[in-house]
Scaffold this motif. Structure first.
Motif, short mmCIF file in Angstrom:
data_model
loop_
_atom_site.label_atom_id
_atom_site.label_comp_id
_atom_site.label_asym_id
_atom_site.label_seq_id
_atom_site.Cartn_x
_atom_site.Cartn_y
_atom_site.Cartn_z
N SER A 4 0.80 -1.23 0.00
CA SER A 4 0.00 0.00 0.00
C SER A 4 0.84 1.27 0.00
O SER A 4 0.32 2.35 -0.29
CB SER A 4 -0.95 0.01 1.19
OG SER A 4 -0.22 -0.03 2.40
N ASP A 5 2.11 1.16 0.29
CA ASP A 5 2.98 2.33 0.30
C ASP A 5 3.75 2.50 -1.00
O ASP A 5 4.63 3.35 -1.10
CB ASP A 5 3.95 2.24 1.47
CG ASP A 5 4.84 1.00 1.40
OD1 ASP A 5 4.42 0.01 0.77
OD2 ASP A 5 5.94 1.02 1.97
N GLU A 48 -6.61 4.81 -0.04
CA GLU A 48 -6.89 4.63 1.38
C GLU A 48 -8.39 4.43 1.52
O GLU A 48 -9.17 5.35 1.36
CB GLU A 48 -6.42 5.84 2.17
CG GLU A 48 -4.91 5.96 2.17
CD GLU A 48 -4.43 7.12 3.03
OE1 GLU A 48 -5.20 7.58 3.90
OE2 GLU A 48 -3.30 7.54 2.81
N ASP A 49 -8.77 3.20 1.81
CA ASP A 49 -10.18 2.84 1.86
C ASP A 49 -10.36 1.74 2.90
O ASP A 49 -9.61 0.77 2.91
CB ASP A 49 -10.63 2.35 0.48
CG ASP A 49 -12.12 2.12 0.39
OD1 ASP A 49 -12.59 1.17 1.05
OD2 ASP A 49 -12.80 2.87 -0.32
N ALA A 53 -8.44 -2.13 3.68
CA ALA A 53 -7.79 -2.51 4.94
C ALA A 53 -8.45 -3.77 5.49
O ALA A 53 -7.77 -4.68 5.98
CB ALA A 53 -7.88 -1.37 5.94
#
Length: 74
Positions: A4-5, A48-49, A53
């Motif tokens: 994710s990064d 970002e959701d 996650a």
């Protein structure tokens, strides 16, 4: 979700996922419409959701459970 990064090009996504090269752009566009990915220039990244996650946590738990069941306590 595991990266994710980081951000990736369509070619990198194609090579890592085996999704047909011609389909990657269409899939990414649909995911962007749903707010699941974002992009800048040639690079795409996971958005970002909370749904993502949740998926990542569920996937990690499932992988761990499967590994534990297969290998036991080793």
């Amino acid at each position: 979700a595991d990266h994710s990064d980081e951000a990736f090009t369509q070619t990198e996504i194609h090579e890592a996922t085996e999704i047909k090269r011609g389909s990657v752009g269409a899939v990414l566009s649909r995911l962007e419409d749903r707010g699941l990915v974002r992009h800048r220039g040639r690079y795409w990244a996971i958005a970002e959701d909370d749904r993502l996650a949740s998926y990542a946590a569920q996937h990690a738990a499932s992988s761990t459970s499967t590994t534990d069941d297969y290998y036991g306590d080793e």
